[in-house]
Design an enzyme around this catalytic site. Structure first.
Site, PDB file in Angstrom:
ATOM      1  N   HIS A   1      34.984  10.442 -30.138  1.00  0.00           N
ATOM      2  CA  HIS A   1      35.953  10.729 -29.071  1.00  0.00           C
ATOM      3  C   HIS A   1      36.943  11.811 -29.530  1.00  0.00           C
ATOM      4  O   HIS A   1      37.312  12.698 -28.757  1.00  0.00           O
ATOM      5  CB  HIS A   1      36.759   9.473 -28.721  1.00  0.00           C
ATOM      6  CG  HIS A   1      35.940   8.312 -28.241  1.00  0.00           C
ATOM      7  ND1 HIS A   1      35.830   7.132 -28.943  1.00  0.00           N
ATOM      8  CD2 HIS A   1      35.200   8.139 -27.126  1.00  0.00           C
ATOM      9  CE1 HIS A   1      35.063   6.289 -28.272  1.00  0.00           C
ATOM     10  NE2 HIS A   1      34.658   6.875 -27.172  1.00  0.00           N
TER      11      HIS A   1
ATOM     12  N   HIS B   1      36.949   6.519 -31.616  1.00  0.00           N
ATOM     13  CA  HIS B   1      36.443   6.837 -32.963  1.00  0.00           C
ATOM     14  C   HIS B   1      36.346   8.359 -33.087  1.00  0.00           C
ATOM     15  O   HIS B   1      36.720   9.088 -32.150  1.00  0.00           O
ATOM     16  CB  HIS B   1      35.097   6.140 -33.197  1.00  0.00           C
ATOM     17  CG  HIS B   1      34.088   6.354 -32.101  1.00  0.00           C
ATOM     18  ND1 HIS B   1      33.573   7.593 -31.793  1.00  0.00           N
ATOM     19  CD2 HIS B   1      33.525   5.496 -31.201  1.00  0.00           C
ATOM     20  CE1 HIS B   1      32.716   7.488 -30.796  1.00  0.00           C
ATOM     21  NE2 HIS B   1      32.677   6.229 -30.395  1.00  0.00           N
TER      22      HIS B   1
ATOM     23  N   SER C   1      29.757   4.803 -32.305  1.00  0.00           N
ATOM     24  CA  SER C   1      29.845   4.113 -31.017  1.00  0.00           C
ATOM     25  C   SER C   1      30.889   3.015 -31.128  1.00  0.00           C
ATOM     26  O   SER C   1      31.005   2.372 -32.179  1.00  0.00           O
ATOM     27  CB  SER C   1      28.486   3.486 -30.693  1.00  0.00           C
ATOM     28  OG  SER C   1      28.633   2.475 -29.711  1.00  0.00           O
ATOM     29  N   SER C   2      31.624   2.810 -30.054  1.00  0.00           N
ATOM     30  CA  SER C   2      32.593   1.708 -30.052  1.00  0.00           C
ATOM     31  C   SER C   2      31.884   0.379 -30.285  1.00  0.00           C
ATOM     32  O   SER C   2      32.457  -0.551 -30.846  1.00  0.00           O
ATOM     33  CB  SER C   2      33.326   1.662 -28.712  1.00  0.00           C
ATOM     34  OG  SER C   2      33.861   2.917 -28.413  1.00  0.00           O
TER      35      SER C   2
END
Ligand SMILES: Nc1ncnc2c1ncn2[C@@H]1O[C@H](COP(=O)(O)OP(=O)(O)OP(=O)(O)O)[C@@H](O)[C@H]1O
Ligand SMILES: CC(C)(CO)[C@@H](O)C(=O)[O-]
Ligand code: BAL
Length: 293
Positions: A44, A41, A192-193
């Protein structure tokens, strides 16, 4: 290899080592490294951009590390989307993407682990026993494989940064750890993933996390001094307004020592860290306050 060449994806440790060696042979520029578990996302991407701006070669790793997941955690269902990850990585300027299999990273049952003591006693270290052994072990392996000059980590995982900085110091690893700010959605939720797991209701209610931290920031700015209990109580009481929130921990500690403090006058940097479950989804967030003396 030139940094402008198209991005390359490698799966084996030997091939990654050989490509980095080629780069080092023909370049005196630095190698920047961004370790991740994928499902990328904008958080990152911000690490990759920073690495791109500061390094000659940008190496990204995508590896969902089984060693850092406890029994009953989400290792099997951790979200994965390789195609999208590679698109985002290329657009953000990655040169090499390392995507090893579990067998490549752990060909036999691992008998060597890295255990950072003290800093792992509280927060996620207490809630997820063994988690930071898994993180320190895989990050240490990745550092030995990539041998980066700089490695970029997000402050959303602030305890992880403190643990890795300690490991680097204690084991004399020749890498600079670069902490990077937490990226948030427009409404404040930390990216967050795992946000993808949230139902519509949970996603709405998860907003209390960043709101609670914002209230703590406002409170700290308005006070001459304050205690950890005052901060924790303020954050807990706001989170408790969300019916679906199940608090794992809310703790205010000195940062990066992660030791308790009584009065804010006695420390210069304070973290308010939290982990809260919404249904099966455990989210973390934190705020680091620089204390005025
Ligand atoms: N919102 C964010 N802003 C900046 N960096 C982030 C953010 N979220 C994660 N990172 C950083 O990206 C790196 C890889 O983290 P990871 O792949 O675990 O992503 P994640 O979104 O934190 O996943 P999860 O929340 O499911 O653990 C870590 O250094 C992490 O701190
Ligand atoms: C650093 C890391 C990639 C190690 O698996 C992981 O803990 C993460 O994504 O933050
Ligand atoms: N970003 C931390 C990785 C984990 O939750 O296992």
């Amino acid at each position: 290899m030139e940094a402008t060449q198209t991005m390359q994806v490698v799966h084996s440790i030997a091939e990654l080592r050989s490509r980095i060696k080629d780069f080092r042979r023909t370049n005196d520029q630095t190698v920047g490294f961004v370790p991740t578990m994928g499902y990328l996302h904008e958080g990152h991407v911000s690490l990759l951009r920073k690495a791109r701006a500061q390094s000659g070669l940008v190496v990204l790793s995508i590896f969902v590390n089984p060693l850092q997941f406890g029994p009953g955690e989400d290792f099997e269902r951790y979200p994965r989307n390789t195609e999208k990850d590679l698109q985002l990585a290329e657009a953000a300027g990655a040169d090499l993407v390392f995507m090893p299999s579990v067998a490549e990273m752990y060909p036999s049952p691992t008998r060597t682990t890295v255990n950072v003591t003290g800093l792992t006693a509280r927060l996620c270290g207490a809630s997820r026993p063994g988690h930071f052994d898994g993180v320190a072990t895989v990050v240490s392996k990745l550092f030995h494989i990539v041998q980066p000059d700089q490695a970029f980590f997000g402050l959303k995982d602030a305890q992880q940064i403190a643990v890795i900085q300690q490991m680097v110091l204690d084991l004399n690893l020749a890498v600079e750890i670069v902490p990077c700010p937490t990226l948030r959605e427009a409404d404040g939720l930390a990216m967050s993933s795992r946000n993808v797991y949230l139902s519509e209701d949970e996603r709405k209610q998860a907003l209390v996390l960043s709101q609670a931290l914002q209230k703590a920031r406002d409170f700290s700015l308005a006070q001459a001094s304050f205690t950890s209990e005052e901060l924790e109580e303020l954050v807990r009481s706001h989170i408790s307004t969300a019916s679906l929130a199940d608090i794992d921990y809310v703790e205010a500690l000195a940062y990066p020592s992660l030791e308790p403090f009584d009065n804010s006058h006695h420390t210069s940097s304070i973290i308010i860290a939290l982990a809260v479950k919404f249904g099966k989804t455990r989210l973390i967030d934190n705020l680091i306050l620089q204390v005025r003396k």
